[in-house]
Write an enzyme that holds these catalytic residues in place. Structure first.
Site, PDB file in Angstrom:
ATOM      1  N   ARG A 237      -1.212  -8.772  -1.003  1.00  0.00           N
ATOM      2  CA  ARG A 237      -1.390  -7.482  -1.681  1.00  0.00           C
ATOM      3  C   ARG A 237      -1.688  -7.742  -3.155  1.00  0.00           C
ATOM      4  NH1 ARG A 237      -2.010  -5.510   2.549  1.00  0.00           N
ATOM      5  NH2 ARG A 237      -0.967  -3.699   3.512  1.00  0.00           N
ATOM      6  N   GLU A 266      -7.441  -2.262  -6.612  1.00  0.00           N
ATOM      7  CA  GLU A 266      -8.321  -2.475  -5.464  1.00  0.00           C
ATOM      8  C   GLU A 266      -8.938  -1.137  -5.070  1.00  0.00           C
ATOM      9  OE1 GLU A 266      -7.714  -3.894  -0.909  1.00  0.00           O
ATOM     10  OE2 GLU A 266      -6.865  -5.224  -2.428  1.00  0.00           O
ATOM     11  N   HIS A 285     -11.164  -7.832   0.626  1.00  0.00           N
ATOM     12  CA  HIS A 285     -10.070  -7.562   1.572  1.00  0.00           C
ATOM     13  C   HIS A 285     -10.553  -7.648   3.018  1.00  0.00           C
ATOM     14  CE1 HIS A 285      -5.920  -5.387   1.756  1.00  0.00           C
ATOM     15  NE2 HIS A 285      -6.065  -6.274   2.736  1.00  0.00           N
TER      16      HIS A 285
END
Length: 324
Positions: A237, A266, A285
């Site tokens: 994360r 993000e 991601h």
């Protein structure tokens, strides 16, 4: 039971839900506003949640008292208030195991890409700027016999450690809430303190579940204590690392390089200066982005909801305490 799915998932999961005769609602467009998302949640009994842009917090549960179960299309559950869900006896399912290898593949890929400055050199090829042979320009580093430090040696971390041990005979050290006896036995992994982890790792790879209190855990004070040849990898994360501090550490040559599949924020801003560095590789991601992993996630998310609809335990439930 009426199920709201905020984005389409692979047919492998959809078919399981249809075969179980569950009523499914998927909106015509996927870029929902918070108000649209909330209105759909209020009209259904359960949610199959894809992506982490919407939070399941106390306010959500107060506004949607009709929700009886949540199935996440992810391993991570940091966007869910598990304590609040448990207090309301709402099971929360996730999708562990099925994406462990795929996500560890990306961490392994990033480690090698950074070590050999692959992104930087690919840009040189695309721009036609190979230049003359220079024995000293933009050299990489080899990983053989180096020390891999893993923060969070669970399923994904174990797969990363196994690959690194087999390919480069790396020494494995790790920091966890609990000892991983399997990794210690099979891979010779050594449990160390957090301080030892950041000071001894040649490659430091994050694979832990993110908690709010860990926000910006990897910051300037941590990067200052890492080895100058260290490679920082984050596929967990983005909240784990303070991105400006990471940029400063990289541009100031306090650490050697970084590979990120998650960023903070993000998505990353396209003008983020970290993208201009030659010792960085950033991916959007894609840790679970294989057909095999995404199909496995779809099936497990569907199985969680099907089990709930039959009054059974979810096969992958984050808050098992609600069943006791």
């Amino acid at each position: 039971m009426k199920i709201f799915i905020n984005k389409r998932i692979p047919e492998a999961g959809m078919q399981l839900l249809k075969d179980a005769n569950l009523e499914i609602f998927i909106p015509e467009h996927e870029n929902l506003s918070h108000e649209e998302w909330l209105s759909y949640c209020k009209s259904n009994d359960a949610i199959l949640s894809v992506g982490g842009e919407f939070k399941f917090d106390k306010d959500f549960f107060n506004e949607c008292p009709n929700i009886k179960a949540i199935a996440l299309y992810s391993v991570g559950f940091d966007h869910v208030d598990i304590q609040e869900a448990s207090a309301r006896k709402i099971p929360v399912g996730n999708t562990p195991d099925v994406l462990s290898r795929a996500t560890s593949d990306v961490a392994f890929l990033l480690m090698q890409s950074v070590a050999r400055r692959a992104s930087y050199n690919f840009e040189k090829v695309k721009s036609g700027n190979w230049g003359d042979f220079d024995p000293l320009h933009a050299l990489g580093q080899e990983l053989y016999g180096k020390t891999l430090g893993i923060f969070g040696l669970g399923r994904i971390g174990y797969e990363m450690a196994k690959k690194s041990k087999a390919a480069f005979d790396m020494d494995i050290i790790y920091h966890n809430r609990h000892r991983n006896e399997e990794a210690e036995k099979n891979l010779g992994a050594q449990y160390v303190s957090f301080d030892e982890l950041i000071e001894q790792s040649d490659v430091l790879s994050i694979h832990a579940n993110f908690k709010t209190e860990q926000k910006d855990l990897f910051n300037a004070s941590v990067f200052d204590r890492m080895k100058k040849n260290a490679i920082f990898i984050n596929t967990a994360r983005g909240g784990f690392h303070q991105q400006k501090d990471l940029y400063d550490a990289l541009s100031g040559h306090k650490i050697w390089g970084a590979g990120l599949d998650v960023t903070n924020p993000e998505p990353i801003f396209k003008d983020d200066p970290i993208l201009e560095l030659s010792n960085v590789c950033v991916l959007p991601h894609i840790g679970s982005a294989t057909e095999e992993a995404r199909n496995g996630m779809a099936k497990l998310a569907a199985e969680n909801l099907i089990a709930f609809s039959k009054g059974k335990k979810m096969p992958a439930c984050v808050n098992l305490e609600i069943y006791s």
